[in-house]
Write a protein that holds these residues in place. Structure first.
Motif, PDB file in Angstrom:
ATOM      1  N   GLY A   1       0.774  -1.235   0.000  1.00  9.74           N
ATOM      2  CA  GLY A   1       0.000   0.000   0.000  1.00  9.74           C
ATOM      3  C   GLY A   1       0.804   1.282   0.000  1.00  9.74           C
ATOM      4  O   GLY A   1       0.254   2.370  -0.199  1.00  9.74           O
ATOM      5  N   ASP A   2       2.118   1.198   0.230  1.00  3.20           N
ATOM      6  CA  ASP A   2       2.969   2.389   0.248  1.00  3.20           C
ATOM      7  C   ASP A   2       3.835   2.445  -1.007  1.00  3.20           C
ATOM      8  O   ASP A   2       4.338   1.420  -1.491  1.00  3.20           O
ATOM      9  CB  ASP A   2       3.880   2.393   1.476  1.00  3.20           C
ATOM     10  CG  ASP A   2       3.099   2.624   2.760  1.00  3.20           C
ATOM     11  OD1 ASP A   2       2.009   3.219   2.678  1.00  3.20           O
ATOM     12  OD2 ASP A   2       3.596   2.214   3.827  1.00  3.20           O
ATOM     13  N   TYR A   3       4.022   3.662  -1.514  1.00  3.47           N
ATOM     14  CA  TYR A   3       4.876   3.829  -2.679  1.00  3.47           C
ATOM     15  C   TYR A   3       6.344   3.704  -2.296  1.00  3.47           C
ATOM     16  O   TYR A   3       6.793   4.187  -1.239  1.00  3.47           O
ATOM     17  CB  TYR A   3       4.645   5.204  -3.321  1.00  3.47           C
ATOM     18  CG  TYR A   3       3.381   5.278  -4.145  1.00  3.47           C
ATOM     19  CD1 TYR A   3       3.290   4.643  -5.380  1.00  3.47           C
ATOM     20  CD2 TYR A   3       2.281   6.006  -3.679  1.00  3.47           C
ATOM     21  CE1 TYR A   3       2.128   4.720  -6.128  1.00  3.47           C
ATOM     22  CE2 TYR A   3       1.113   6.090  -4.425  1.00  3.47           C
ATOM     23  CZ  TYR A   3       1.044   5.434  -5.653  1.00  3.47           C
ATOM     24  OH  TYR A   3      -0.104   5.518  -6.407  1.00  3.47           O
ATOM     25  N   GLU A   4       7.120   3.055  -3.179  1.00  2.00           N
ATOM     26  CA  GLU A   4       8.562   2.958  -3.036  1.00  2.00           C
ATOM     27  C   GLU A   4       9.227   3.375  -4.340  1.00  2.00           C
ATOM     28  O   GLU A   4       8.672   3.170  -5.422  1.00  2.00           O
ATOM     29  CB  GLU A   4       9.000   1.523  -2.702  1.00  2.00           C
ATOM     30  CG  GLU A   4       8.564   1.051  -1.321  1.00  2.00           C
ATOM     31  CD  GLU A   4       9.021  -0.369  -1.041  1.00  2.00           C
ATOM     32  OE1 GLU A   4       9.456  -1.049  -2.023  1.00  2.00           O
ATOM     33  OE2 GLU A   4       8.952  -0.808   0.117  1.00  2.00           O
ATOM     34  N   ILE A   5      10.401   3.981  -4.225  1.00  2.00           N
ATOM     35  CA  ILE A   5      11.196   4.325  -5.407  1.00  2.00           C
ATOM     36  C   ILE A   5      12.410   3.409  -5.433  1.00  2.00           C
ATOM     37  O   ILE A   5      13.027   3.144  -4.402  1.00  2.00           O
ATOM     38  CB  ILE A   5      11.650   5.792  -5.378  1.00  2.00           C
ATOM     39  CG1 ILE A   5      10.453   6.726  -5.234  1.00  2.00           C
ATOM     40  CG2 ILE A   5      12.422   6.141  -6.652  1.00  2.00           C
ATOM     41  CD1 ILE A   5      10.837   8.192  -5.164  1.00  2.00           C
ATOM     42  N   SER A   6      12.755   2.918  -6.601  1.00  2.00           N
ATOM     43  CA  SER A   6      13.942   2.089  -6.755  1.00  2.00           C
ATOM     44  C   SER A   6      14.747   2.570  -7.949  1.00  2.00           C
ATOM     45  O   SER A   6      14.250   3.306  -8.807  1.00  2.00           O
ATOM     46  CB  SER A   6      13.574   0.617  -6.910  1.00  2.00           C
ATOM     47  OG  SER A   6      12.661   0.434  -7.972  1.00  2.00           O
TER      48      SER A   6
ATOM     49  N   VAL B   1       9.145   8.416   1.890  1.00  2.00           N
ATOM     50  CA  VAL B   1       9.090   8.317   0.434  1.00  2.00           C
ATOM     51  C   VAL B   1       7.644   8.277  -0.060  1.00  2.00           C
ATOM     52  O   VAL B   1       7.278   8.927  -1.047  1.00  2.00           O
ATOM     53  CB  VAL B   1       9.855   7.063  -0.043  1.00  2.00           C
ATOM     54  CG1 VAL B   1       9.718   6.896  -1.563  1.00  2.00           C
ATOM     55  CG2 VAL B   1      11.323   7.159   0.351  1.00  2.00           C
ATOM     56  N   ASP B   2       6.792   7.527   0.618  1.00  2.00           N
ATOM     57  CA  ASP B   2       5.391   7.421   0.206  1.00  2.00           C
ATOM     58  C   ASP B   2       4.715   8.791   0.215  1.00  2.00           C
ATOM     59  O   ASP B   2       3.993   9.150  -0.727  1.00  2.00           O
ATOM     60  CB  ASP B   2       4.652   6.464   1.142  1.00  2.00           C
ATOM     61  CG  ASP B   2       3.164   6.358   0.803  1.00  2.00           C
ATOM     62  OD1 ASP B   2       2.828   5.753  -0.233  1.00  2.00           O
ATOM     63  OD2 ASP B   2       2.352   6.909   1.582  1.00  2.00           O
TER      64      ASP B   2
END
Length: 569
Positions: free
Chosen positions: A404-409, A435-436
């Motif tokens: 449910g949480d946004y992550e950046i990779s 980050v989210d």
């Protein structure tokens, strides 16, 4: 000398590490002690004038520049115990200078100008340099503290050394806007560190300037004894030392080995990391120059919101120990104060034509020289959301949801060219843990540029799979990014060096610009070669008696105090 310095730095680093990691007393007797001398341009100033000062941090025994502290602290304290100014001075080879413009908020009264290093605070016998200062604020009716029926005292150091023999001027008296050439050829001054003040002498009694000779005579037999052997103040070895501890909000939260970041956001940001010891103490060495700028410190990790911060202060603690002089004014001094105030107002009105210039130095960028891919968003179609921007513009970055949480990779390099692992997100120099929230709520149209570092990266002991550097258009991210665990404070870690204005009428410039300077010259870092030394300056439109004062120390530690008076008609 270089070998001695390296050994000294190694020894001090070892001591500091020991002091930080244990509560046992540390034997510091073998490390050189310090003392400070400070040369000021005047001891009696009016609101609207500049107080200039040059700091000499010396080895307590040899009187040569100290190799220990890289930072000194200067404070102006009123007789009521109020701190009017507090400046952090960068020391280069034991020398540092600065100034303070006396503002209208400063009241008439007797003040104490003090200077010290953090290292000196350990000595219970001699921890500060003191200079009495008398300030007059003619723009207020609150003069009760300084009004007197009569005053007794020296008049701006008329009696200070009379006139030093061996130095000469090109004339016995001077006209307005005329060149003054000072010849030190017969004085025998040797190479060393010196500062010069040339200033008008008035008829208002003021405290005597502490000379280098008087200073060393006072501290010939230098005593040293620790105030507390269990709470030693560490020296500022590489710049100002910002220290403190984290305090858990609830029991059972670990104190040791918590990763912290200290950042000063902006176009040329500053970013450093540190880890706490077993008592939650932390230390950041700041070797850049910041003056009252916004700084942020935070704990990294899942417990980031479970701590409060407590900072150690480096200000002088024992104000009650100070003894203040008692100088004042009488009605007979009214006209001199009025004339001087008018001159100050005219000079301040034309300040833009006679400016001091700052020797600028930019902070070292933590990621400078690291290979990256940059995307200036104005080169592409603009998107409102961070997610759309990454999808459409940033091929080496990816955003996805995890529970449910946004992550950046970040896409790594071969041979393992994948998006696995967590990258470090830095916006305007501030490491961002939420980050989210950033992906969901920050408007991508405020971003100027996004840079991707695809290689593995260590920030202190923290490992990241790449770095995402975001620069906003107005560098305003910290104005909207606020979380309880993000501790903000004002950082002062050294003032920038200045080239002080020096009038030169040989250039035939500005003939119609009024010149009511009473401070004809201030040079905190003049260089003498030790053979037929000369320097020059120009008089102003102000007549009267002026005084040249040179203070400093030769390379062998011998003090130098030179004075010469002259008249402008």
């Amino acid at each position: 000398m270089k070998k001695i310095t390296i050994i000294l730095v190694f020894l001090l680093n070892s001591v500091c590490i020991l002091a930080q990691s244990t509560d046992k007393p540390v034997d510091l007797e073998s490390i050189p002690n310090e003392k400070i001398y400070m040369h000021t341009n005047s001891t009696m100033l009016l609101v609207g004038e500049y107080l200039y000062f040059n700091v000499y941090c010396l080895n307590a025994k040899t009187n040569q520049p100290s190799e220990i502290s890289k930072t000194a602290y200067v404070e102006l304290i009123s007789s009521e115990g109020e701190r009017v100014i507090r400046q952090v001075i960068d020391l280069k080879d034991g020398i540092g200078s600065s100034d303070y413009f006396i503002q209208t908020s400063v009241g008439s009264g007797n003040y104490k100008l003090i200077a010290h290093t953090s290292w000196m605070q350990n000595n219970k016998y001699h921890r500060i340099f003191e200079q009495d200062v008398f300030i007059i604020n003619p723009y207020t009716s609150a003069q009760a503290k300084v009004r007197k029926d009569s005053v007794v005292g020296k008049v701006n150091n008329h009696e200070f050394d009379k006139t030093s023999t061996g130095i000469s001027l090109n004339h016995s008296s001077f006209g307005k806007r005329e060149e003054v050439i000072v010849d030190l050829g017969n004085y025998g001054i040797k190479k060393g560190n010196y500062s010069i003040s040339v200033r008008k002498i008035g008829d208002i009694p003021s405290p005597s300037i502490n000379t280098t000779k008087e200073f060393l005579e006072k501290y010939t037999d230098y005593e040293y004894s620790y105030r507390s052997r269990t709470e030693t103040k560490l020296p500022d070895l590489r710049g100002k030392l910002i220290s403190g501890r984290i305090i858990p909000k609830t029991s059972g939260i670990p104190l040791n080995n918590q990763q912290l970041t200290l950042s000063v956001p902006g176009a040329d940001y500053f970013l450093k990391t540190a880890a706490t010891d077993r008592k939650g103490r932390f230390y950041f060495s700041v070797d850049e120059s910041f003056i009252e700028e916004d700084a942020f410190i935070q704990v990294f990790g899942k417990n980031r919101d479970k701590y409060d911060f407590e900072f150690n202060e480096t200000e002088f603690e024992d104000i009650k120990e100070l003894s203040f002089a008692d100088y004042g004014i009488t009605a007979a001094m009214k006209q001199e104060i009025i004339d001087r105030s008018v001159h100050n107002q005219i000079e301040n009105a034309y300040f833009s034509l006679k400016p001091d210039t700052i020797k600028t130095t930019l902070p070292d960028n933590l990621f400078e020289g690291v290979e990256r891919v940059e995307y200036v968003l104005d080169d592409y179609r603009r998107f409102k959301t961070i997610q759309e921007t990454f999808v459409e513009i940033i091929p080496y970055g990816r955003i996805r949801k995890n529970q449910g949480d946004y992550e950046i990779s970040v896409l790594g390099y071969e041979p393992k060219m994948d998006f696995e692992g967590m990258p470090l997100l830095v916006v305007d120099g501030l490491p961002v843990q939420e980050v989210d929230d950033f992906v969901r709520n920050y408007d991508s149209r405020k971003i100027e540029k996004i840079s991707i570092i695809r290689s593995k990266y260590y920030l202190g002991s923290m490992f990241y799979k790449g770095v995402i550097l975001v620069e906003t258009l107005n560098k305003e991210f910290t104005e909207s990014y606020r979380y309880d665990y993000l501790e903000d404070f004002k950082i002062s870690s050294g003032v920038s060096e200045k080239n002080y204005f020096k009038q030169d009428y040989s250039l035939k410039s500005s003939p119609n610009v009024p010149d009511f300077r009473t401070q004809l010259l201030w040079d905190p870092n003049i260089q003498f070669k030790g053979n037929k030394d000369k320097f020059n300056f120009y008089t102003s439109d102000v007549s009267g008696n002026f005084q040249i004062i040179i203070q400093g120390f030769q390379n062998d530690g011998k003090p130098v105090s030179i004075t010469k008076t002259f008249e402008v008609k």
